[in-house]
Scaffold this active site. Structure first.
Site, PDB file in Angstrom:
ATOM      1  N   ASP A  79     109.087  62.894 -14.622  1.00 27.88           N
ATOM      2  CA  ASP A  79     108.807  61.847 -15.599  1.00 27.88           C
ATOM      3  C   ASP A  79     108.098  60.701 -14.886  1.00 27.88           C
ATOM      4  O   ASP A  79     108.559  60.248 -13.832  1.00 27.88           O
ATOM      5  CB  ASP A  79     110.113  61.367 -16.237  1.00 27.88           C
ATOM      6  CG  ASP A  79     109.843  60.592 -17.521  1.00 27.88           C
ATOM      7  OD1 ASP A  79     108.995  59.664 -17.497  1.00 27.88           O
ATOM      8  OD2 ASP A  79     110.457  60.931 -18.543  1.00 27.88           O
ATOM      9  N   LEU A  80     107.030  60.229 -15.492  1.00 30.76           N
ATOM     10  CA  LEU A  80     106.272  59.126 -14.881  1.00 30.76           C
ATOM     11  C   LEU A  80     107.145  57.888 -14.689  1.00 30.76           C
ATOM     12  O   LEU A  80     106.894  57.076 -13.789  1.00 30.76           O
ATOM     13  CB  LEU A  80     105.078  58.763 -15.768  1.00 30.76           C
ATOM     14  CG  LEU A  80     103.936  59.792 -15.798  1.00 30.76           C
ATOM     15  CD1 LEU A  80     103.118  59.638 -17.074  1.00 30.76           C
ATOM     16  CD2 LEU A  80     103.065  59.616 -14.569  1.00 30.76           C
ATOM     17  N   GLY A  89      98.594  62.162 -17.742  1.00 35.12           N
ATOM     18  CA  GLY A  89      99.950  62.087 -18.301  1.00 35.12           C
ATOM     19  C   GLY A  89     100.217  60.776 -19.021  1.00 35.12           C
ATOM     20  O   GLY A  89      99.601  59.750 -18.728  1.00 35.12           O
ATOM     21  N   SER A 110      99.644  59.467 -25.623  1.00 33.06           N
ATOM     22  CA  SER A 110      98.212  59.614 -25.920  1.00 33.06           C
ATOM     23  C   SER A 110      97.838  59.199 -27.339  1.00 33.06           C
ATOM     24  O   SER A 110      96.696  59.412 -27.759  1.00 33.06           O
ATOM     25  CB  SER A 110      97.797  61.073 -25.695  1.00 33.06           C
ATOM     26  OG  SER A 110      98.462  61.904 -26.629  1.00 33.06           O
ATOM     27  N   SER A 160      91.062  55.182 -22.478  1.00 31.80           N
ATOM     28  CA  SER A 160      90.740  55.616 -23.850  1.00 31.80           C
ATOM     29  C   SER A 160      89.745  54.668 -24.503  1.00 31.80           C
ATOM     30  O   SER A 160      89.708  53.464 -24.191  1.00 31.80           O
ATOM     31  CB  SER A 160      92.025  55.656 -24.680  1.00 31.80           C
ATOM     32  OG  SER A 160      91.713  55.854 -26.048  1.00 31.80           O
ATOM     33  N   ASN A 161      88.991  55.204 -25.422  1.00 31.61           N
ATOM     34  CA  ASN A 161      88.078  54.367 -26.232  1.00 31.61           C
ATOM     35  C   ASN A 161      88.865  53.329 -27.028  1.00 31.61           C
ATOM     36  O   ASN A 161      88.286  52.335 -27.474  1.00 31.61           O
ATOM     37  CB  ASN A 161      87.244  55.253 -27.162  1.00 31.61           C
ATOM     38  CG  ASN A 161      88.039  55.853 -28.310  1.00 31.61           C
ATOM     39  OD1 ASN A 161      88.145  55.249 -29.380  1.00 31.61           O
ATOM     40  ND2 ASN A 161      88.625  57.030 -28.121  1.00 31.61           N
ATOM     41  N   TYR A 194      98.917  51.285 -27.951  1.00 35.51           N
ATOM     42  CA  TYR A 194      98.409  52.357 -27.083  1.00 35.51           C
ATOM     43  C   TYR A 194      97.143  51.899 -26.345  1.00 35.51           C
ATOM     44  O   TYR A 194      97.054  51.996 -25.114  1.00 35.51           O
ATOM     45  CB  TYR A 194      98.145  53.599 -27.935  1.00 35.51           C
ATOM     46  CG  TYR A 194      97.298  54.650 -27.277  1.00 35.51           C
ATOM     47  CD1 TYR A 194      97.733  55.345 -26.152  1.00 35.51           C
ATOM     48  CD2 TYR A 194      96.025  54.966 -27.783  1.00 35.51           C
ATOM     49  CE1 TYR A 194      96.940  56.321 -25.554  1.00 35.51           C
ATOM     50  CE2 TYR A 194      95.233  55.937 -27.192  1.00 35.51           C
ATOM     51  CZ  TYR A 194      95.691  56.607 -26.084  1.00 35.51           C
ATOM     52  OH  TYR A 194      94.910  57.565 -25.486  1.00 35.51           O
ATOM     53  N   LYS A 199      96.409  51.103 -22.235  1.00 35.30           N
ATOM     54  CA  LYS A 199      95.308  51.643 -21.421  1.00 35.30           C
ATOM     55  C   LYS A 199      94.528  50.495 -20.768  1.00 35.30           C
ATOM     56  O   LYS A 199      94.030  50.630 -19.651  1.00 35.30           O
ATOM     57  CB  LYS A 199      94.394  52.516 -22.284  1.00 35.30           C
ATOM     58  CG  LYS A 199      95.046  53.807 -22.797  1.00 35.30           C
ATOM     59  CD  LYS A 199      95.358  54.775 -21.665  1.00 35.30           C
ATOM     60  CE  LYS A 199      95.827  56.125 -22.186  1.00 35.30           C
ATOM     61  NZ  LYS A 199      96.119  57.096 -21.114  1.00 35.30           N
ATOM     62  N   ARG A 248      83.618  60.582 -37.675  1.00 34.15           N
ATOM     63  CA  ARG A 248      83.744  59.663 -36.533  1.00 34.15           C
ATOM     64  C   ARG A 248      83.409  60.363 -35.214  1.00 34.15           C
ATOM     65  O   ARG A 248      82.767  59.800 -34.334  1.00 34.15           O
ATOM     66  CB  ARG A 248      85.166  59.088 -36.512  1.00 34.15           C
ATOM     67  CG  ARG A 248      85.451  58.194 -35.326  1.00 34.15           C
ATOM     68  CD  ARG A 248      86.834  57.551 -35.417  1.00 34.15           C
ATOM     69  NE  ARG A 248      87.173  56.902 -34.173  1.00 34.15           N
ATOM     70  CZ  ARG A 248      87.765  57.514 -33.148  1.00 34.15           C
ATOM     71  NH1 ARG A 248      88.107  58.791 -33.227  1.00 34.15           N
ATOM     72  NH2 ARG A 248      88.028  56.843 -32.043  1.00 34.15           N
TER      73      ARG A 248
HETATM   74  P1  NAI Z   1      98.644  64.922 -24.739  1.00 39.22           P
HETATM   75  O1  NAI Z   1      99.577  64.029 -25.466  1.00 39.22           O
HETATM   76  O2  NAI Z   1      98.382  66.268 -25.331  1.00 39.22           O
HETATM   77  O3  NAI Z   1      99.133  65.131 -23.247  1.00 39.22           O
HETATM   78  C1  NAI Z   1      99.832  64.142 -22.529  1.00 39.22           C
HETATM   79  C2  NAI Z   1     100.839  64.826 -21.628  1.00 39.22           C
HETATM   80  O4  NAI Z   1     101.555  63.800 -20.938  1.00 39.22           O
HETATM   81  C3  NAI Z   1     101.885  65.665 -22.388  1.00 39.22           C
HETATM   82  O5  NAI Z   1     101.905  66.980 -21.895  1.00 39.22           O
HETATM   83  C4  NAI Z   1     103.194  64.930 -22.175  1.00 39.22           C
HETATM   84  O6  NAI Z   1     104.309  65.814 -22.014  1.00 39.22           O
HETATM   85  C5  NAI Z   1     102.916  64.160 -20.890  1.00 39.22           C
HETATM   86  N1  NAI Z   1     103.743  62.951 -20.822  1.00 39.22           N
HETATM   87  C6  NAI Z   1     103.925  62.005 -21.780  1.00 39.22           C
HETATM   88  N2  NAI Z   1     104.765  61.070 -21.362  1.00 39.22           N
HETATM   89  C7  NAI Z   1     105.134  61.411 -20.114  1.00 39.22           C
HETATM   90  C8  NAI Z   1     106.009  60.834 -19.159  1.00 39.22           C
HETATM   91  N3  NAI Z   1     106.693  59.697 -19.410  1.00 39.22           N
HETATM   92  N4  NAI Z   1     106.155  61.454 -17.968  1.00 39.22           N
HETATM   93  C9  NAI Z   1     105.488  62.603 -17.698  1.00 39.22           C
HETATM   94  N5  NAI Z   1     104.648  63.214 -18.564  1.00 39.22           N
HETATM   95  C10 NAI Z   1     104.484  62.609 -19.757  1.00 39.22           C
HETATM   96  O7  NAI Z   1      97.272  64.121 -24.563  1.00 39.22           O
HETATM   97  P2  NAI Z   1      95.814  64.687 -24.257  1.00 39.22           P
HETATM   98  O8  NAI Z   1      95.052  64.754 -25.509  1.00 39.22           O
HETATM   99  O9  NAI Z   1      95.904  65.868 -23.407  1.00 39.22           O
HETATM  100  O10 NAI Z   1      95.196  63.481 -23.427  1.00 39.22           O
HETATM  101  C11 NAI Z   1      95.347  63.406 -22.029  1.00 39.22           C
HETATM  102  C12 NAI Z   1      95.091  61.987 -21.578  1.00 39.22           C
HETATM  103  O11 NAI Z   1      93.776  61.598 -21.961  1.00 39.22           O
HETATM  104  C13 NAI Z   1      96.045  60.974 -22.171  1.00 39.22           C
HETATM  105  O12 NAI Z   1      96.351  60.010 -21.186  1.00 39.22           O
HETATM  106  C14 NAI Z   1      95.248  60.330 -23.289  1.00 39.22           C
HETATM  107  O13 NAI Z   1      95.647  59.003 -23.518  1.00 39.22           O
HETATM  108  C15 NAI Z   1      93.836  60.416 -22.744  1.00 39.22           C
HETATM  109  N6  NAI Z   1      92.848  60.509 -23.806  1.00 39.22           N
HETATM  110  C16 NAI Z   1      92.685  61.673 -24.492  1.00 39.22           C
HETATM  111  C17 NAI Z   1      91.734  61.769 -25.483  1.00 39.22           C
HETATM  112  C18 NAI Z   1      91.469  63.045 -26.206  1.00 39.22           C
HETATM  113  O14 NAI Z   1      90.532  63.079 -27.011  1.00 39.22           O
HETATM  114  N7  NAI Z   1      92.207  64.129 -25.963  1.00 39.22           N
HETATM  115  C19 NAI Z   1      90.911  60.603 -25.862  1.00 39.22           C
HETATM  116  C20 NAI Z   1      91.199  59.411 -25.090  1.00 39.22           C
HETATM  117  C21 NAI Z   1      92.124  59.384 -24.096  1.00 39.22           C
HETATM  118  C1  15L Z   2      92.701  58.979 -27.965  1.00 40.31           C
HETATM  119  O1  15L Z   2      92.878  58.082 -27.151  1.00 40.31           O
HETATM  120  C2  15L Z   2      93.729  60.016 -28.204  1.00 40.31           C
HETATM  121  O2  15L Z   2      94.428  60.352 -27.042  1.00 40.31           O
HETATM  122  C3  15L Z   2      93.160  61.277 -28.833  1.00 40.31           C
HETATM  123  O3  15L Z   2      94.238  62.061 -29.336  1.00 40.31           O
HETATM  124  C4  15L Z   2      92.180  60.953 -29.948  1.00 40.31           C
HETATM  125  O4  15L Z   2      92.833  60.348 -31.003  1.00 40.31           O
HETATM  126  C5  15L Z   2      91.082  60.048 -29.412  1.00 40.31           C
HETATM  127  O5  15L Z   2      91.614  58.898 -28.769  1.00 40.31           O
HETATM  128  C6  15L Z   2      90.091  59.569 -30.472  1.00 40.31           C
HETATM  129  O6  15L Z   2      89.842  58.377 -30.561  1.00 40.31           O
HETATM  130  O7  15L Z   2      89.568  60.426 -31.191  1.00 40.31           O
END
Ligand code: NAI
Ligand code: 15L
Length: 273
Positions: free
Chosen positions: A59-60, A80, A83, A119-120, A144, A148, A182
């Site tokens: 855990d972070l 991690g 998100s 993140s955006n 959120y 970031k 979007r």
């Molecule tokens: P996600 O929610 O699917 O993955 C995040 C992972 O972090 C999960 O597997 C979760 O178990 C883990 N996690 C959450 N809290 C934790 C904690 N306290 N300790 C350890 N692990 C923890 O998100 P996704 O879509 O894979 O995004 C990855 C990263 O990229 C995130 O930081 C998110 O904010 C960022 N991001 C993603 C975007 C997207 O379009 N997928 C857009 C903008 C930013």
């Molecule tokens: C984010 O930051 C989120 O992690 C992702 O799930 C999307 O919602 C993305 O932004 C977005 O703006 O589309």
């Protein structure tokens, strides 16, 4: 996955946090090509470690676990944490306390570079008729996005004070394919995600750099000119999906804040009800 030269390996041990998440699962096989050992971490179980992998459940928010996790690591891809827009408690644990723990562990273990998934939503309260760059003031669209922005500031502090380099990636929408109107502006393909992360890991000098993570979409709200030194060249575009998305999704309500602002529905989602 992208074709790679035989000489793709650049790191002895790379750490990927958030490995069990949406992006982490996509990047796990891709990043393996760039290191001898890929250390995976998440608070969720990640399945069995394959050849050249190590899997560590952590855990972070657990400072001791983070200290151990970063031992022997050359560079980190930090995905991690929370998100989406959520209540304050998990955001505080994962994205504020968690980020501090990660950077302290990096400092103590002499890790030199972190690629931070920002993140955006750090600038989500700019309007969709504005073009924003990394040097413009932040305008988070919720807790959120605010967390970031904290992460980016923490990265700046650890560069100024401890010489740990970070590239903060203000990722748009990394999904396959783009889902809605979007995302015609915010889309980042998985192949471009890999290109962006590899560029961020390997650019010779980055200090603390901020770059928007987007593909080569014709419609764009973000200007990456100030981050050209990273050498990221997107090769995909959401344009190929425009006709299908516009046919499927009716024109949006121009009075809806989610249409007006870059953050979309994030500007009206969250714990403020
Ligand atoms: P996600 O929610 O699917 O993955 C995040 C992972 O972090 C999960 O597997 C979760 O178990 C883990 N996690 C959450 N809290 C934790 C904690 N306290 N300790 C350890 N692990 C923890 O998100 P996704 O879509 O894979 O995004 C990855 C990263 O990229 C995130 O930081 C998110 O904010 C960022 N991001 C993603 C975007 C997207 O379009 N997928 C857009 C903008 C930013
Ligand atoms: C984010 O930051 C989120 O992690 C992702 O799930 C999307 O919602 C993305 O932004 C977005 O703006 O589309």
């Amino acid at each position: 996955m992208l074709p790679r030269p035989a000489s793709a390996i650049r790191f002895r041990r790379l750490l990927l946090t958030g490995a069990q998440g949406h992006l982490g699962r996509e990047l796990r096989p891709r990043l393996k090509a760039y290191c001898e050992t890929l250390r995976l971490s998440d608070r969720a179980a990640m399945g069995e470690a394959g050849a050249g992998e190590e899997a560590v459940v952590a855990d972070l928010a657990d400072a001791g676990a983070m200290l151990a996790l970063l031992q022997g690591v050359d560079a980190v891809v930090h995905l991690g944490g929370v998100s989406t827009e959520q209540p304050w408690a998990p955001i505080l644990a994962g994205n504020i306390v968690g980020l501090y723990n990660l950077y302290e562990a990096a400092r103590r273990n002499r890790v030199r570079r972190i690629v931070f998934a920002s993140s955006n939503h750090v600038t989500g309260f700019y309007r969709q008729d504005q073009v924003v760059g990394p040097k413009d003031p932040v305008r988070p669209d919720g807790l959120y996005g605010l967390s970031k922005a904290f992460g980016e500031n923490l990265a700046q502090l650890y560069w100024d004070r401890h010489r740990i380099e970070t590239v903060s990636l203000r990722i748009g929408s990394a999904f396959s394919p783009p889902k809605d109107r979007r995302m015609l502006a915010t889309w980042l393909s998985f192949d471009d995600t890999e290109r962006l992360i590899v560029a961020a890991l390997t650019a010779p000098v980055v200090g603390h750099s901020v770059i928007y993570g987007m593909s080569d979409n014709s419609a764009s709200w973000w200007d990456n000119t100030a981050a050209r030194h990273i050498g990221y060249r997107p090769q995909d575009s959401a344009d190929a999906f425009r006709a299908e998305i516009e046919a499927r999704q009716p024109a949006l309500d121009a009075d809806d804040p989610a249409t007006l602002y870059q953050g979309g529905t994030f500007v009206r989602t969250g714990p403020f009800d």
